[in-house]
Design an enzyme around this catalytic site. Structure first.
Site, PDB file in Angstrom:
ATOM      1  N   LYS A 177       0.934  -1.127   0.042  1.00 36.46           N
ATOM      2  CA  LYS A 177      -0.025   0.076   0.014  1.00 36.46           C
ATOM      3  C   LYS A 177       0.932   1.251   0.096  1.00 36.46           C
ATOM      4  CE  LYS A 177      -2.037   2.406   3.056  1.00 36.46           C
ATOM      5  NZ  LYS A 177      -1.692   3.749   2.611  1.00 36.46           N
ATOM      6  N   GLU A 180      -1.226   7.371   0.385  1.00 35.21           N
ATOM      7  CA  GLU A 180      -2.401   8.367  -0.147  1.00 35.21           C
ATOM      8  C   GLU A 180      -1.852   9.212  -0.904  1.00 35.21           C
ATOM      9  OE1 GLU A 180      -1.956   7.284   2.926  1.00 35.21           O
ATOM     10  OE2 GLU A 180      -3.054   8.731   4.293  1.00 35.21           O
ATOM     11  N   GLY A 230       7.105   4.390   8.195  1.00 39.98           N
ATOM     12  CA  GLY A 230       6.274   5.679   8.592  1.00 39.98           C
ATOM     13  C   GLY A 230       6.358   6.183   9.870  1.00 39.98           C
ATOM     14  N   GLY A 235       3.331   3.332  13.578  1.00 41.21           N
ATOM     15  CA  GLY A 235       4.204   2.229  13.849  1.00 41.21           C
ATOM     16  C   GLY A 235       3.705   1.520  15.162  1.00 41.21           C
ATOM     17  N   GLU A 252      10.158   0.502  10.147  1.00 41.58           N
ATOM     18  CA  GLU A 252      11.164   1.635  10.050  1.00 41.58           C
ATOM     19  C   GLU A 252      10.518   2.896  10.434  1.00 41.58           C
ATOM     20  OE1 GLU A 252      14.162   1.311   9.225  1.00 41.58           O
ATOM     21  OE2 GLU A 252      14.259  -0.845   8.839  1.00 41.58           O
ATOM     22  N   CYS A 286      13.550  10.870   7.445  1.00 41.91           N
ATOM     23  CA  CYS A 286      13.330  10.133   8.636  1.00 41.91           C
ATOM     24  C   CYS A 286      14.863  10.223   9.335  1.00 41.91           C
ATOM     25  CB  CYS A 286      13.107   8.724   8.473  1.00 41.91           C
ATOM     26  SG  CYS A 286      14.214   7.625   7.310  1.00 41.91           S
ATOM     27  N   GLU A 387       9.399  14.608  16.293  1.00 43.84           N
ATOM     28  CA  GLU A 387       9.875  14.677  14.923  1.00 43.84           C
ATOM     29  C   GLU A 387       8.965  15.733  14.114  1.00 43.84           C
ATOM     30  OE1 GLU A 387       8.933  11.336  12.352  1.00 43.84           O
ATOM     31  OE2 GLU A 387      11.008  11.522  11.540  1.00 43.84           O
TER      32      GLU A 387
END
Ligand code: NAD
Length: 499
Positions: A177, A180, A230, A235, A252, A286, A387
């Site tokens: 997936k 989006e 993500g 996660g 990750e 990231c 983050e």
């Protein structure tokens, strides 16, 4: 404008609901593509096709070299379509054309590397246990089964390759997936996979949203492993949902990587490196170097250079090769970054450069945020702990290397880190003490297919790349082959079996 359908069992099909969603160009808000919206039922169709291809199809059973040649064909086709893929990645993700060129080149190269891994025989004789006349013991690595892969928007094609490549190399089948926000190049990859002749159902791509298609892939009892890239928040959710069936997970996730400049660093190099570490792809990486630790002794000189250079960064049309920073991915992300900037100011940090949305009329439709440098930052502040995923740097002064390392490690994250010094021994000492999956010395953002990449702490579980990354997509099976032969020699002879 392009149109994309779902890719299930080797065919392009509409979603069951016939719903679509728009993928938007973050530079001008134009619709790049209308994309079939895969929902729960569509995810189930993708999973069922992957299950059938794993249980009954040729993929897990074909000779390794044959699988390798299919993966090589994907790599070659990415190279052939490089120009179109670069153009599409720029439109769909707001990536500068300079970054997109690198991404597409690396997608092909990474897939080539996975094709070589596919040909490796991972079977090992277990040394120390095997003994002639007693037994032979093998460690056989087998595919896990059906892999559910979920990816973010910051490196759309590359992330798809990082999931599909090792999963297929190890003999698994996949349901992917894409995000989006950036589904386009993943859907072009579906065409490439078809053209490369990969058997039906081995790769299924279901564009859609996290709450329906994404969750269904994670929850499905027919999926054996979830590989997620993500945010740490999602996660955690993925891990909780996967626990229902004790599904294997690779996560990750996010980062807040510390960049430590030592007092003997080449300042010009370290300034450029610190800017590359934070501002590459507008800070939407990231492992971006988001916290910069500077020694008090060289702080003023370093900051003068950093501020002067940051002011020269050019925001603009991502298609223009002169552009250094393009837009952020979405209005939501722009608001989120601006929210953090406001909180940083409220908590007492100083904005030394940037801090706002640019006012140039030519940028008014894009989701831009100026490259921003905060000083007077305490490591406990929100802008140093959470983050942000935007072009926002938190600069923190330190008095001793021990203090810098302690502050650097005071974070829930542990993805990347960096040290700048002319003294390799000093730098290596700091590198070892940083609790992070990758540490660069006088470098940043270099991630190789040959080395494991992943996070300590809440930056993730497991590794991508390197042999460690490949093994994440395998089950380890011990096969014991008896060589004793006779019944009397067995150690269990006197235990339970009647003579
Ligand atoms: P995100 O967590 O919002 O979404 C990632 C993916 O998960 C998307 O495809 C999304 O649709 C899906 N998703 C969302 N909710 C879900 C749910 N409940 N169940 C299943 N799937 C769900 O992340 P993002 O905003 O797309 O990407 C940015 C994040 O990705 C940052 O935190 C960044 O650090 C991280 N990232 C990590 C790495 C790494 O290698 N560690 C690499 C790139 C990005």
């Amino acid at each position: 404008m392009r149109h994309y359908q779902l890719f299930i069992d080797g065919e392009f099909v509409d979603s069951v609901s016939r719903q679509t969603f728009d993928s938007i160009n973050p530079f001008n808000q134009e619709v790049v593509a209308k994309v079939a919206r895969g929902n729960t039922e569509d995810a189930q169709r993708g999973v069922a096709a992957a299950r059938k291809a794993f249980d009954e199809g040729p993929w897990p059973r074909m000779p390794r070299e044959e699988r390798a040649s299919f993966l090589k064909a994907i790599s070659d086709k990415i190279n052939e379509k490089q120009k179109d893929l670069v153009a599409l990645e720029v439109l769909d993700s707001g990536s500068t054309v300079r970054k997109a060129k690198e991404d597409i080149y690396l997608s092909a190269r990474n897939m080539h590397s996975f094709s070589k891994m596919a040909a490796l025989d991972l079977t090992e004789n277990i040394e120390g246990l095997s003994k002639p006349g007693f037994s032979q013991n093998f460690l056989v690595r087998e595919p896990v089964g059906v892999v559910g892969a979920i990816i973010p928007w910051n490196f759309p094609l590359k992330m798809a390759i990082w999931k599909i490549g090792p999963a297929l190399a190890a003999g698994n089948t996949v349901v992917l997936k894409p995000s989006e926000l950036t589904p386009c190049t993943a859907m072009e990859l579906a065409t490439i996979i078809r053209e490369a002749g990969i058997p039906k159902g081995v790769v299924n791509i279901v564009p859609g949203f996290g709450e329906d298609a994404g969750e269904e892939i994670v929850k499905s009892p027919l999926v054996d492993k979830v590989s997620f890239t993500g945010s740490t928040a999602v996660g955690r959710k993925v891990m909780a949902l996967a626990s229902q069936h004790l599904k294997k997970v690779t996560l990750e996730c996010g980062g807040k990587s510390a960049n430590i400049v030592l007092d003997d660093a080449d300042l010009n190099l370290a300034v450029d490196g610190a800017m590359y570490a934070i501002f590459y792809h507008q800070g939407q990486c990231c492992e971006a170097g988001t916290r910069l630790f500077l020694p008090k002794t060289t702080y003023d000189e370093f900051m003068d250079k950093l501020i002067a250079k940051t002011k020269k960064l050019k925001l603009g049309d991502p298609n223009d090769v002169a552009t250094d920073l393009g837009p952020l991915i979405s209005k939501r992300q722009q608001d989120r970054v601006l929210g953090y900037i406001a909180e940083g100011k409220e908590q007492g940090a100083h904005v030394t450069v940037g801090g706002s949305v640019p006012t140039e009329p030519s940028l008014s439709k894009g989701f831009f945020v100026e490259p921003t440098v905060f000083t007077n930052v305490d490591n406990a502040m929100k802008i140093a702990q959470e983050e942000i995923f935007g072009p926002v740097l938190a600069v923190i002064q330190y008095s001793s290397v021990d203090e810098a390392v302690a502050l650097a490690n005071r974070s829930i994250y542990g993805l990347g880190g960096g040290v700048w010094s002319k003294d390799k021994v000093r730098a290596m000492d700091v590198a070892r003490r940083l609790r992070a999956g990758t540490v660069w010395v006088n470098e940043w953002h270099l991630i190789s297919e040959k080395a494991p990449f992943g996070g300590y702490k809440q930056s993730g579980i497991g590794r991508e790349f390197g042999l460690d990354g490949l093994k994440e997509y395998t089950e380890a099976k011990h096969v014991h082959v008896d060589e004793l032969g006779s019944r009397e020699k067995k150690f269990w002879y006197d235990t339970v079996v009647p003579k």
